[in-house]
Design a protein around this motif. Structure first.
Motif, PDB file in Angstrom:
ATOM      1  N   GLU A   1      52.453   7.285  55.645  1.00 52.97           N
ATOM      2  CA  GLU A   1      51.086   7.492  56.160  1.00 52.97           C
ATOM      3  C   GLU A   1      50.070   7.256  55.056  1.00 52.97           C
ATOM      4  OE1 GLU A   1      50.108  10.667  59.127  1.00 52.97           O
ATOM      5  OE2 GLU A   1      48.879  11.423  57.459  1.00 52.97           O
ATOM      6  N   THR A   2      49.004   6.528  55.376  1.00 54.10           N
ATOM      7  CA  THR A   2      47.895   6.272  54.455  1.00 54.10           C
ATOM      8  C   THR A   2      46.683   5.883  55.281  1.00 54.10           C
ATOM      9  OG1 THR A   2      47.239   5.066  52.459  1.00 54.10           O
ATOM     10  CG2 THR A   2      48.416   3.818  54.154  1.00 54.10           C
ATOM     11  N   ARG A   3      45.652   5.419  54.587  1.00 58.14           N
ATOM     12  CA  ARG A   3      44.459   4.961  55.299  1.00 58.14           C
ATOM     13  C   ARG A   3      44.146   3.521  54.890  1.00 58.14           C
ATOM     14  NH1 ARG A   3      41.418   8.321  58.254  1.00 58.14           N
ATOM     15  NH2 ARG A   3      42.023  10.537  58.211  1.00 58.14           N
ATOM     16  N   VAL A   4      43.692   2.733  55.884  1.00 55.29           N
ATOM     17  CA  VAL A   4      43.295   1.343  55.663  1.00 55.29           C
ATOM     18  C   VAL A   4      41.857   1.209  56.125  1.00 55.29           C
ATOM     19  CG1 VAL A   4      43.814  -1.075  56.105  1.00 55.29           C
ATOM     20  CG2 VAL A   4      45.656   0.600  56.104  1.00 55.29           C
ATOM     21  N   LYS A   5      40.975   0.971  55.159  1.00 59.24           N
ATOM     22  CA  LYS A   5      39.552   0.850  55.473  1.00 59.24           C
ATOM     23  C   LYS A   5      39.052   2.068  56.255  1.00 59.24           C
ATOM     24  CE  LYS A   5      39.599  -4.202  55.468  1.00 59.24           C
ATOM     25  NZ  LYS A   5      39.312  -5.450  56.230  1.00 59.24           N
TER      26      LYS A   5
ATOM     27  N   GLU B   1      60.305   0.298  51.352  1.00 57.02           N
ATOM     28  CA  GLU B   1      59.406  -0.054  52.444  1.00 57.02           C
ATOM     29  C   GLU B   1      58.043   0.601  52.260  1.00 57.02           C
ATOM     30  OE1 GLU B   1      58.037  -1.761  56.041  1.00 57.02           O
ATOM     31  OE2 GLU B   1      59.549  -2.268  54.508  1.00 57.02           O
ATOM     32  N   ALA B   2      58.027   1.843  51.761  1.00 54.97           N
ATOM     33  CA  ALA B   2      56.751   2.521  51.495  1.00 54.97           C
ATOM     34  C   ALA B   2      55.967   1.777  50.421  1.00 54.97           C
ATOM     35  CB  ALA B   2      57.012   3.966  51.070  1.00 54.97           C
ATOM     36  N   HIS B   3      56.697   1.281  49.397  1.00 55.88           N
ATOM     37  CA  HIS B   3      56.049   0.504  48.333  1.00 55.88           C
ATOM     38  C   HIS B   3      55.399  -0.767  48.886  1.00 55.88           C
ATOM     39  CE1 HIS B   3      55.409  -0.994  44.251  1.00 55.88           C
ATOM     40  NE2 HIS B   3      55.905  -2.162  44.672  1.00 55.88           N
ATOM     41  N   ARG B   4      56.123  -1.448  49.786  1.00 51.65           N
ATOM     42  CA  ARG B   4      55.570  -2.678  50.389  1.00 51.65           C
ATOM     43  C   ARG B   4      54.326  -2.380  51.223  1.00 51.65           C
ATOM     44  NH1 ARG B   4      55.445  -5.658  54.959  1.00 51.65           N
ATOM     45  NH2 ARG B   4      56.396  -3.948  56.154  1.00 51.65           N
ATOM     46  N   LEU B   5      54.380  -1.335  52.017  1.00 52.01           N
ATOM     47  CA  LEU B   5      53.247  -1.005  52.878  1.00 52.01           C
ATOM     48  C   LEU B   5      52.033  -0.556  52.065  1.00 52.01           C
ATOM     49  CD1 LEU B   5      55.161   0.892  55.720  1.00 52.01           C
ATOM     50  CD2 LEU B   5      54.171  -1.400  55.838  1.00 52.01           C
ATOM     51  N   ARG B   6      52.274   0.217  50.992  1.00 52.42           N
ATOM     52  CA  ARG B   6      51.145   0.666  50.169  1.00 52.42           C
ATOM     53  C   ARG B   6      50.491  -0.515  49.466  1.00 52.42           C
ATOM     54  NH1 ARG B   6      48.486   4.705  48.644  1.00 52.42           N
ATOM     55  NH2 ARG B   6      49.735   6.096  49.933  1.00 52.42           N
ATOM     56  N   GLY B   7      51.316  -1.488  49.044  1.00 53.93           N
ATOM     57  CA  GLY B   7      50.732  -2.661  48.414  1.00 53.93           C
ATOM     58  C   GLY B   7      49.792  -3.395  49.346  1.00 53.93           C
ATOM     59  N   LEU B   8      50.155  -3.514  50.625  1.00 48.58           N
ATOM     60  CA  LEU B   8      49.284  -4.182  51.602  1.00 48.58           C
ATOM     61  C   LEU B   8      48.030  -3.366  51.888  1.00 48.58           C
ATOM     62  CD1 LEU B   8      51.978  -5.434  54.162  1.00 48.58           C
ATOM     63  CD2 LEU B   8      50.686  -6.831  52.543  1.00 48.58           C
ATOM     64  N   THR B   9      48.212  -2.073  52.100  1.00 49.13           N
ATOM     65  CA  THR B   9      47.066  -1.235  52.483  1.00 49.13           C
ATOM     66  C   THR B   9      46.057  -1.106  51.355  1.00 49.13           C
ATOM     67  OG1 THR B   9      48.325   0.744  51.886  1.00 49.13           O
ATOM     68  CG2 THR B   9      48.400   0.034  54.197  1.00 49.13           C
TER      69      THR B   9
ATOM     70  N   GLN C   1      45.238  -3.388  49.408  1.00 53.71           N
ATOM     71  CA  GLN C   1      44.455  -4.627  49.430  1.00 53.71           C
ATOM     72  C   GLN C   1      43.554  -4.714  50.656  1.00 53.71           C
ATOM     73  OE1 GLN C   1      46.922  -8.144  48.734  1.00 53.71           O
ATOM     74  NE2 GLN C   1      48.436  -6.859  47.681  1.00 53.71           N
ATOM     75  N   GLY C   2      43.573  -3.676  51.478  1.00 51.61           N
ATOM     76  CA  GLY C   2      42.742  -3.659  52.678  1.00 51.61           C
ATOM     77  C   GLY C   2      43.369  -4.386  53.859  1.00 51.61           C
ATOM     78  N   VAL C   3      44.677  -4.660  53.781  1.00 51.35           N
ATOM     79  CA  VAL C   3      45.377  -5.376  54.850  1.00 51.35           C
ATOM     80  C   VAL C   3      46.072  -4.365  55.754  1.00 51.35           C
ATOM     81  CG1 VAL C   3      47.182  -7.032  55.417  1.00 51.35           C
ATOM     82  CG2 VAL C   3      45.725  -7.389  53.404  1.00 51.35           C
ATOM     83  N   ASP C   4      45.789  -4.458  57.037  1.00 52.73           N
ATOM     84  CA  ASP C   4      46.468  -3.603  58.011  1.00 52.73           C
ATOM     85  C   ASP C   4      47.780  -4.286  58.397  1.00 52.73           C
ATOM     86  OD1 ASP C   4      47.386  -2.112  60.141  1.00 52.73           O
ATOM     87  OD2 ASP C   4      45.392  -1.765  60.971  1.00 52.73           O
ATOM     88  N   PRO C   5      48.922  -3.743  58.049  1.00 53.86           N
ATOM     89  CA  PRO C   5      50.218  -4.395  58.350  1.00 53.86           C
ATOM     90  C   PRO C   5      50.427  -4.673  59.834  1.00 53.86           C
ATOM     91  CG  PRO C   5      50.513  -2.576  56.809  1.00 53.86           C
ATOM     92  CD  PRO C   5      49.099  -2.478  57.305  1.00 53.86           C
ATOM     93  N   ARG C   6      49.799  -3.838  60.668  1.00 57.24           N
ATOM     94  CA  ARG C   6      50.001  -4.008  62.106  1.00 57.24           C
ATOM     95  C   ARG C   6      49.464  -5.344  62.610  1.00 57.24           C
ATOM     96  NH1 ARG C   6      47.548   1.873  63.348  1.00 57.24           N
ATOM     97  NH2 ARG C   6      46.080   0.959  61.874  1.00 57.24           N
ATOM     98  N   ILE C   7      48.345  -5.815  61.985  1.00 57.79           N
ATOM     99  CA  ILE C   7      47.750  -7.080  62.441  1.00 57.79           C
ATOM    100  C   ILE C   7      48.668  -8.247  62.128  1.00 57.79           C
ATOM    101  CG2 ILE C   7      45.807  -8.650  62.160  1.00 57.79           C
ATOM    102  CD1 ILE C   7      44.047  -6.239  61.590  1.00 57.79           C
ATOM    103  N   GLY C   8      49.128  -8.313  60.885  1.00 61.03           N
ATOM    104  CA  GLY C   8      50.023  -9.404  60.516  1.00 61.03           C
ATOM    105  C   GLY C   8      51.326  -9.366  61.290  1.00 61.03           C
ATOM    106  N   GLU C   9      51.838  -8.149  61.490  1.00 61.90           N
ATOM    107  CA  GLU C   9      53.085  -8.018  62.231  1.00 61.90           C
ATOM    108  C   GLU C   9      52.925  -8.419  63.684  1.00 61.90           C
ATOM    109  OE1 GLU C   9      54.029  -3.996  61.506  1.00 61.90           O
ATOM    110  OE2 GLU C   9      54.778  -4.347  59.470  1.00 61.90           O
ATOM    111  N   ALA C  10      51.752  -8.100  64.272  1.00 60.50           N
ATOM    112  CA  ALA C  10      51.493  -8.496  65.663  1.00 60.50           C
ATOM    113  C   ALA C  10      51.445 -10.010  65.788  1.00 60.50           C
ATOM    114  CB  ALA C  10      50.190  -7.879  66.148  1.00 60.50           C
ATOM    115  N   GLU C  11      50.800 -10.663  64.772  1.00 62.44           N
ATOM    116  CA  GLU C  11      50.736 -12.121  64.803  1.00 62.44           C
ATOM    117  C   GLU C  11      52.135 -12.724  64.649  1.00 62.44           C
ATOM    118  OE1 GLU C  11      48.045 -13.004  61.671  1.00 62.44           O
ATOM    119  OE2 GLU C  11      46.249 -12.554  62.848  1.00 62.44           O
ATOM    120  N   ASP C  12      52.910 -12.131  63.707  1.00 57.02           N
ATOM    121  CA  ASP C  12      54.276 -12.621  63.522  1.00 57.02           C
ATOM    122  C   ASP C  12      55.111 -12.416  64.779  1.00 57.02           C
ATOM    123  OD1 ASP C  12      53.609 -13.316  60.977  1.00 57.02           O
ATOM    124  OD2 ASP C  12      54.482 -11.522  60.048  1.00 57.02           O
TER     125      ASP C  12
END
Length: 447
Positions: free
Chosen positions: A60-64, A86-94, A96-107
């Motif tokens: 759990e974290t916050r994105v923007k 996996e937590a390390h990967r998600l924190r790296g994205l968040t 940077q202001g990237v919501d993982p859900r958006i990229g994953e939805a596109e993928d």
């Protein structure tokens, strides 16, 4: 440092140095629904422990400024190391202001589209010609007609028959129909090359039969190309390659006809046939001039002996009423009433379908080399036009009205009757049959 005992309390309010033993003894305090075991190494990673004993990883974290929570799986199926990675990967994205859900939805959308295309192609490859053919027989129909003719529908079934059943006539087993080899092929695979190979093989058995089968199959392809379900799977022009068209046998129009001088020996030979139903059927073809299918399907309910009327189905299946001529009425009334059909048969149709065998016997007796059932219809036309207006003959034969026909006009039944009787009398005279008695008011006496 001493290892904590299994009963040691865990401070759930503070991050913990996660170990297997710690997570193993983590339990939800009584009175609570769940508790979170936070990781001191990876910020945002925690294990959710429920009152029922379930243990699941969360990040759990916050994105923007918006809360982002992700379930990572169940412990110990997902180890501490895997959860931290996996937590390390998600924190790296968040961060940077990237919501993982958006990229994953596109993928996911791209994967779904690719899977859909693969599935569509797999489905297309799995649809066989034999899967669609029965649908064509039930829903298809000839151009500008309401449905298949029974005889043509039988031919469509026979063209795809697998064979191997006992012949109705003669010894041995039936052979597969010409179109049977195509039934096991994917519909999407049918192209000019496939049809050319098929046609060359079938032409070895018989060019005319192979050509007729090709025409039938092209009708099937045109029907498929007009349906949204199969349009993308077929090549509408398949079967039109030059290699096939150049090898098709020439189309020859049949012109066989029973000549005036042949009527008497033919009639005498038909009278000698042991199958009386077939004999009367052949004579009815000559005396009525109507298409063989319409005469064969004639029912007792279609004949009014009292008012001398008979109703046939025309080429497109519409009922047309004609005068019932005296001698034809006598022939029909003499037949036994076996079922609803006048020319009854024990076959699945309930009426006579093919009298070519009986016709062949009569031709042999009469020493006439060749004649088809349709040749009797042509004979009616030739003999009729010698004694009656062309328009009256055309009307008796159920031809569609034509502005170019000489003297053609739709005549009322009573006005058409004298011409019908004249034609019948002329044919009977050629056959050497003498008719005595009235020509109206009921069946005449036959001398």
């Amino acid at each position: 440092m001493a290892r904590p005992s299994k009963n040691a309390l865990i401070d759930f309010s503070a991050p913990q140095d996660l170990t297997h033993g710690l997570l193993e003894r983590a339990a939800c305090p009584q009175g609570k629904k769940f508790v979170l075991v936070k990781d001191a190494e990876k910020k945002g990673l925690r294990l959710r422990v429920t009152a029922a004993g379930g243990k699941h990883w969360q990040f759990e974290t916050r994105v923007k400024g918006r809360l982002f929570t992700r379930a990572l799986g169940e412990w110990p199926t997902i180890s501490i190391a895997d959860a931290r990675a996996e937590a390390h990967r998600l924190r790296g994205l968040t961060e940077q202001g990237v919501d993982p859900r958006i990229g994953e939805a596109e993928d996911a959308a791209l994967r779904a589209k690719a899977l859909q295309n693969e599935t569509a192609q797999a489905v297309a490859r799995s649809i066989l010609v034999g899967d669609v053919w029965p649908l064509y027989l039930t829903q298809g129909k000839p151009k500008r007609k309401e449905g298949w003719k029974p005889r043509y529908l039988d031919d469509l079934h026979a063209m795809v028959a697998p064979g191997g059943v006992k012949k109705k006539r003669g010894p041995g087993l039936t052979k597969p129909g010409p179109l049977h080899p195509l039934m096991g092929l994917p519909l999407a695979s049918i192209d000019e090359d496939v049809l050319q190979v098929w046609y060359e093989q079938e032409a070895l058995r018989g060019r005319h039969q192979a050509a007729r089968a090709l025409m039938m199959f092209r009708g099937f392809v045109r029907w498929c190309s007009a349906r949204p379900d199969f349009r993308r799977l077929v090549n509408r022009d398949a079967g039109r390659s030059a290699a096939i068209l150049e090898n098709l046998p020439p189309v020859t129009r049949r012109t066989d006809v029973l000549g005036a001088a042949q009527v008497a020996p033919w009639w005498s030979a038909v009278e000698q046939l042991p199958n009386r139903t077939a004999a009367r059927y052949l004579q009815a073809l000559l005396l009525s001039g109507v298409r063989k299918e319409a005469v064969a399907a004639l029912k007792w309910a279609d004949v009014d002996f009292r008012w001398q009327k008979v109703t046939f189905a025309d080429k497109v299946g519409k009922p047309k009423t004609l005068p019932l001529t005296p001698y034809l009425a006598k022939l029909l009334s003499a037949l036994p009433k076996v079922n609803e059909y006048i020319f009854a048969s024990t076959g699945k149709r309930g009426h006579i379908v093919d009298a070519r065998a009986s016709l062949a016997k009569a031709l042999k007796t009469a020493e006439i080399s060749h004649l088809t059932p349709h040749g009797l219809r042509r004979a009616y036309k030739q003999r009729g036009r010698s004694v009656a207006p062309h328009g009256a003959v055309d009307q008796m034969q159920l031809h569609q009205p034509s502005g170019t026909a000489d003297g053609y006009a739709i005549l009322p039944l009573d006005d058409l009757r004298p011409f019908a009787v004249t034609i019948e009398t002329h044919i009977l005279k050629l056959a050497g049959v003498e008719v005595a008695g009235p020509v109206s008011g009921g069946p005449p006496l036959i001398g």
